[in-house]
Structure formats: C-alpha cells, structure tokens
Write a protein that holds these residues in place. Structure first.
Motif, PDB file in Angstrom:
ATOM      1  N   SER A  20       0.928  -1.391   0.199  1.00  0.00           N
ATOM      2  CA  SER A  20       0.051  -0.026   0.081  1.00  0.00           C
ATOM      3  C   SER A  20       1.099   1.355   0.096  1.00  0.00           C
ATOM      4  N   LEU A  21       0.787   1.859  -1.267  1.00  0.00           N
ATOM      5  CA  LEU A  21       1.977   3.154  -1.274  1.00  0.00           C
ATOM      6  C   LEU A  21       1.105   4.329  -1.619  1.00  0.00           C
ATOM      7  N   THR A  22       1.655   5.485  -1.337  1.00  0.00           N
ATOM      8  CA  THR A  22       1.364   6.650  -1.890  1.00  0.00           C
ATOM      9  C   THR A  22       1.532   6.987  -3.275  1.00  0.00           C
ATOM     10  N   PRO A  23       1.271   7.835  -4.012  1.00  0.00           N
ATOM     11  CA  PRO A  23       1.438   8.059  -5.304  1.00  0.00           C
ATOM     12  C   PRO A  23       3.029   8.417  -5.639  1.00  0.00           C
ATOM     13  N   LYS A  24       3.649   9.213  -4.458  1.00  0.00           N
ATOM     14  CA  LYS A  24       4.961   9.440  -4.675  1.00  0.00           C
ATOM     15  C   LYS A  24       5.828   8.092  -4.385  1.00  0.00           C
ATOM     16  N   ALA A  73       8.509   6.322  -7.069  1.00  0.00           N
ATOM     17  CA  ALA A  73       9.907   5.689  -6.930  1.00  0.00           C
ATOM     18  C   ALA A  73       9.876   4.179  -7.107  1.00  0.00           C
ATOM     19  N   TYR A  74       8.888   3.430  -6.759  1.00  0.00           N
ATOM     20  CA  TYR A  74       8.711   1.929  -6.711  1.00  0.00           C
ATOM     21  C   TYR A  74       8.768   1.504  -8.238  1.00  0.00           C
ATOM     22  N   SER A  75       7.892   2.232  -9.015  1.00  0.00           N
ATOM     23  CA  SER A  75       8.029   1.757 -10.411  1.00  0.00           C
ATOM     24  C   SER A  75       9.410   2.070 -11.175  1.00  0.00           C
ATOM     25  N   ALA A  76       9.933   3.096 -10.612  1.00  0.00           N
ATOM     26  CA  ALA A  76      11.209   3.535 -11.215  1.00  0.00           C
ATOM     27  C   ALA A  76      12.017   2.411 -10.899  1.00  0.00           C
ATOM     28  N   LYS A  77      12.097   1.901  -9.802  1.00  0.00           N
ATOM     29  CA  LYS A  77      13.197   0.975  -9.372  1.00  0.00           C
ATOM     30  C   LYS A  77      12.839  -0.371 -10.276  1.00  0.00           C
ATOM     31  N   GLN A  78      11.631  -0.607 -10.249  1.00  0.00           N
ATOM     32  CA  GLN A  78      11.148  -1.944 -11.165  1.00  0.00           C
ATOM     33  C   GLN A  78      11.642  -1.913 -12.277  1.00  0.00           C
ATOM     34  N   ALA A  79      11.530  -0.715 -13.047  1.00  0.00           N
ATOM     35  CA  ALA A  79      11.909  -0.388 -14.469  1.00  0.00           C
ATOM     36  C   ALA A  79      13.539  -0.649 -14.494  1.00  0.00           C
TER      37      ALA A  79
END
Length: 90
Positions: free
Chosen positions: A72-76, A80-86
């Motif tokens: 469960s994450l905030t948009p911010k 960061a999570y998406s950038a790390k996954q990419a």
C-alpha cells in the motif's frame, strides 16, 4: 472462492485509488491474492496503519483466503517503486 472483482470493488468503493493491481496467485482458485494499491489516502500514515486499514476493509474476503499480501503506497512512493522496478528489468 473470492473473485478479483470483489476485492477491486471493495477497495475502490472505500478510498480514492490512483493505481490498483489484484493478482490471483493461486492459479485461479481464488485462495491466494497479492494486491498493490496506490492512494493519496495513505499520505501521512505508517505502513502498519495502511495495512491494518486494508485488512479491516477486506476482512470478510481475507477470512476466506489461504494467503494474502499487500503493498500500500502513496502516489509518490509508487513513482519511486515503479522506477526501481523498471531499472531492475533493464
């Protein structure tokens, strides 16, 4: 058996959702789910408070499952999570 749509509906009805993934990890039998929910409603709340909120919200459904996990994450945080996954995938 819990349907993916039941979980999605319960979450979307309760909080504003920026992104939601509900993954049936039980090969279709509906007993093991992982969710990723992104909401501005989580701003200022600890991870524990977020998890408790989602667990309380989905209590009837979780009671029928074998396993349940969540992020469960905030948009911010999701950005960061998406950038790390990419970066990891590259």
């Amino acid at each position: 058996m819990i349907a993916t749509t039941d979980l999605e509906s319960a979450i979307r009805t309760a909080i504003p959702v920026a992104h939601l993934e509900v993954i049936d990890q039980s090969n279709g039998c509906g007993e093991n789910y992982a969710i990723l929910v992104v909401s501005e409603a989580f701003e200022g709340k600890t991870t524990l408070a977020r998890h408790r909120y989602i667990n309380d919200l989905l209590r009837p459904q979780i009671a029928q499952m074998h396993a349940f996990s969540q992020k469960s994450l905030t948009p911010k945080q999701y950005e960061a999570y998406s950038a790390k996954q990419a970066a990891a995938a590259a």
